[in-house]
Design an enzyme around this catalytic site. Structure first.
Site, mmCIF file in Angstrom:
data_model
loop_
_atom_site.group_PDB
_atom_site.id
_atom_site.type_symbol
_atom_site.label_atom_id
_atom_site.label_comp_id
_atom_site.label_asym_id
_atom_site.label_seq_id
_atom_site.Cartn_x
_atom_site.Cartn_y
_atom_site.Cartn_z
ATOM 1 N N ASP A 44 -9.331 -3.229 -7.429
ATOM 2 C CA ASP A 44 -8.915 -2.118 -6.407
ATOM 3 C C ASP A 44 -9.542 -0.932 -6.902
ATOM 4 O O ASP A 44 -9.433 -0.286 -7.891
ATOM 5 C CB ASP A 44 -7.466 -2.047 -6.646
ATOM 6 C CG ASP A 44 -7.075 -1.163 -5.373
ATOM 7 O OD1 ASP A 44 -7.814 -0.291 -4.855
ATOM 8 O OD2 ASP A 44 -5.777 -1.262 -5.141
ATOM 9 N N HIS A 50 -7.877 -4.045 -3.169
ATOM 10 C CA HIS A 50 -6.712 -3.628 -2.463
ATOM 11 C C HIS A 50 -6.401 -4.369 -1.201
ATOM 12 O O HIS A 50 -7.098 -5.148 -0.748
ATOM 13 C CB HIS A 50 -7.104 -2.166 -2.140
ATOM 14 C CG HIS A 50 -5.840 -1.305 -1.838
ATOM 15 N ND1 HIS A 50 -4.884 -1.066 -2.382
ATOM 16 C CD2 HIS A 50 -5.382 -0.880 -0.513
ATOM 17 C CE1 HIS A 50 -3.969 -0.176 -1.986
ATOM 18 N NE2 HIS A 50 -4.338 -0.102 -0.650
ATOM 19 N N CYS A 69 0.891 -1.080 -0.073
ATOM 20 C CA CYS A 69 0.176 -0.026 -0.105
ATOM 21 C C CYS A 69 0.867 1.163 -0.050
ATOM 22 O O CYS A 69 1.582 1.332 -0.920
ATOM 23 C CB CYS A 69 -0.987 -0.132 1.118
ATOM 24 S SG CYS A 69 -2.180 1.157 1.113
#
Length: 292
Positions: A228, A260, A171
């Protein structure tokens, strides 16, 4: 372009003098982050530390001692180094376990707590507060410098091999991987897990990952989820195309059904198939480009 203009364009990624703020968070959190709603710690992978040297360490930087987690095999060495860059939630059990997984494979893995100067992230439950008070206030130049320090510490204190340096991150940490690939030519290979490519720039965070796609100095593997909602597939493909147009070595893998944070095994977003496939691709990337 003048030299002054060129340096201004790199502002935030070059090693500027650090503030003397010092470290507010002096020790890593235990267990899993409290900031993620619906965390499912019971489903998380648990890698034992037997056969490893694993635990919290301190890395000396210009403004104090930065807490970090280190895992490495016992004895032997020198070991290949992997810098593990956290999500926005701090170096909690998921990141520590990722380090132990890598150590079981023969790496010395180090995860520095990059947000320790901003406060004690272990006590923050509001994600928006983390974004506002921790993430937005951490200069990219400081992140690059801290990662440099972690890599040097691995060599000096953990039997790390400076000629076999890799980096991976998740991330926000995936964004840092792209930036670090443009910052440190000594990295052999980099793997970014669903790192954001766009976003708002600021004086202390002056470039996005997309901005540096053509400037990366090392091979980068990007692992992204096709489902995502925050990182469009078109943006990921554009990142690949920009890097390749500049003659860079980059590979992008998109897992169509994954969203995600598909590697985050303590969260509902975990996608076992994509996570395991991505992990094997990461290891192969490290081997191909001389980290393993």
């Amino acid at each position: 372009m003048s030299q002054t203009d060129d340096l201004e364009g790199l502002r935030g990624l070059i090693n500027e003098p650090l503030s003397r703020r010092g470290f507010v968070m002096t020790a890593l959190m235990s267990g899993f982050t409290v900031a993620t709603a619906h965390a499912q710690a019971g489903q998380a992978i648990q890698t034992p530390a037997d056969g490893l040297v694993a635990g919290e360490v301190k890395i000396k930087v210009a403004d104090g001692d930065m807490p970090a987690y280190r895992a490495m095999p016992q004895g032997g060495g020198p070991f290949p180094i992997v810098l593990v860059v956290e999500e926005i939630f701090g170096v909690h059990e998921y990141i520590k376990d990722t380090c132990r997984r890598l150590a079981k494979l023969g790496y010395v893995a180090i995860a520095p707590e990059l947000y320790a100067r901003q406060g004690d992230i272990s006590k923050v439950t509001d994600v928006q507060q983390i974004l506002r008070d921790f993430i937005a206030k951490t200069p990219d130049s400081q992140v690059m410098s801290d990662l440099d320090a972690a890599a040097k510490w691995a060599v000096a204190d953990s039997k790390g091999d400076p000629k076999r340096l890799g980096i991976t991150g998740f991330c926000r940490g995936g964004r840092a991987v792209w930036l670090y690939a443009a910052h440190n030519p000594d990295v052999k290979a980099a793997v970014a897990w669903y790192g954001p490519l766009a976003g708002q720039t600021t004086p202390i965070q002056p470039k996005t990952a997309a901005d540096v796609a053509g400037d990366i100095k090392v091979p980068v593997l990007g692992l992204y989820g096709g489902a995502d909602p925050g990182i469009p597939v078109a943006a990921v493909e554009a990142q690949r195309d920009k890097a390749k147009a500049a003659g860079k070595t980059v590979e992008i893998v998109i897992f169509p059904q994954a969203g995600h944070a598909f590697h985050a095994d303590y969260r509902p977003s975990y996608n076992k198939q994509a996570a395991e496939d991505g992990w094997q691709r990461m290891l192969a990337w490290f081997k191909t480009y001389g980290v393993a």
